[in-house]
Design an enzyme around this catalytic site. Structure first.
Site, PDB file in Angstrom:
ATOM      1  CE  LYS A  46      -4.165  -1.822   0.386  1.00 39.35           C
ATOM      2  NZ  LYS A  46      -5.426  -1.128  -0.348  1.00 39.35           N
ATOM      3  CB  SER A 295      -0.065  -7.994  -0.793  1.00 37.94           C
ATOM      4  OG  SER A 295      -1.056  -8.780   0.177  1.00 37.94           O
TER       5      SER A 295
END
Length: 310
Positions: A46, A295
């Protein structure tokens, strides 16, 4: 609806380069490489989208700060990006967000609001109205998508003969960006999304060809806390354009994948980051070198210990 382009992703790469890690590819076995986005400063991919989006806010608007809503990793990313760029940040998180992610968001200097799991977007909208701040959504924004797409640029540069890229799917910003970059550079590479069976709204949407909505409380059942959001019209448009398939994995397969990632690569993965590896281990995939985007690694220590030492 305008889709993000390869040029947008290249522009994002130039913008975020001083603030993100070009993560390596680590060998999992003879057929799979993992891309450990847990090595980013906030422990998740992110960072890329948040830095790109905040960097593009006009200077006259920066003094009023930013607002975001998130289940955890986007919260940390926006808080960190705001601290880098000298802006204030107010973050709304649902009550089922892991405490370590809330604590990390506050540690970067953000103001955190904890609300019910169906209230985060409405509370964020209230804060934007009250403060005149800029909203930075976790996935439903072209600058966020372009930032996440830089992962695809790195994969294609570091493994030119990649055949398959496996990507977690939640709100769809990550796979939208990665697929845009990969398919634009290597049209024959298969991009496959992976979701938990308990939060498989994107897989249902992909099969139907249009968005299928699941209740938030149903999506909240999965242990993969970062994969409880649902795609937007914008991210799903990218998925329809560029993604080859979306497969699902079970909760037990996710738990086992966290352990296998740690055992084989010495990388700490959160449950959401482990779903692509779970698919590789348990589903029939195309032949050829594959990359799994791990991720993030922001997992509660007690949970991680229970998964690697059951």
């Amino acid at each position: 609806m305008r889709l993000v382009t390869l040029e947008d992703v290249h522009a994002a790469a130039a913008t975020i380069a001083p603030h993100v890690v070009h993560t390596p590819l680590l060998s999992f076995d003879s057929g799979l490489w993992i891309k450990p986005e847990c090595l980013q400063p906030i422990g998740a991919f992110k960072q890329r989208g948040a830095v790109n989006a905040l960097s593009r806010i006009p200077s006259e608007d920066r003094a009023r700060g930013v607002v975001a809503y998130s289940s955890g990793n986007h919260a940390q990313a926006v808080a960190h990006a705001a601290s880098l760029l000298g802006m204030t940040a107010a973050i709304v998180v649902p009550s089922n967000t892991p405490q370590m992610k809330i604590d990390a968001t506050r540690a970067w200097g953000a103001e955190v609001f904890v609300v019910g799991i169906t209230e985060r977007e409405s509370r964020a909208a209230e804060l934007v109205e009250e403060r005149g701040a800029t909203l930075i959504p976790p996935f439903d924004h072209p600058d966020v998508i372009a930032g996440q797409g830089t992962i695809g640029l790195e994969i294609c540069a570091d493994l030119p003969d990649v055949a398959t890229v496996l990507v977690p799917v939640s709100g769809g910003g990550l796979i939208a960006g990665v697929a845009t970059a990969v398919k634009s550079l290597r049209p024959n590479v298969r991009v496959i999304g992976v979701e938990p069976e308990l939060a498989a709204d994107a897989a249902a949407s992909f099969a139907a060809g249009s968005l299928v909505r699941w209740d938030a409380h149903d999506r909240a059942r999965t242990i993969a806390d970062g994969l409880r959001a649902e795609p937007s019209e914008l991210t799903f448009a990218h998925i329809r354009e560029y993604v080859d398939d979306i497969v699902t994995v079970t909760e037990d397969e996710i738990r086992a994948a966290v352990k296998e990632i740690a055992r084989r690569t010495r990388v700490v993965s959160e449950t959401s980051g482990a779903v692509p590896v779970a698919a590789y281990l348990n589903r029939s995939l195309p032949a050829g070198p594959a990359v799994a985007v791990v991720s993030g690694g922001n997992i509660e220590p007690a949970l991680f210990a229970s998964l690697v030492n059951p």
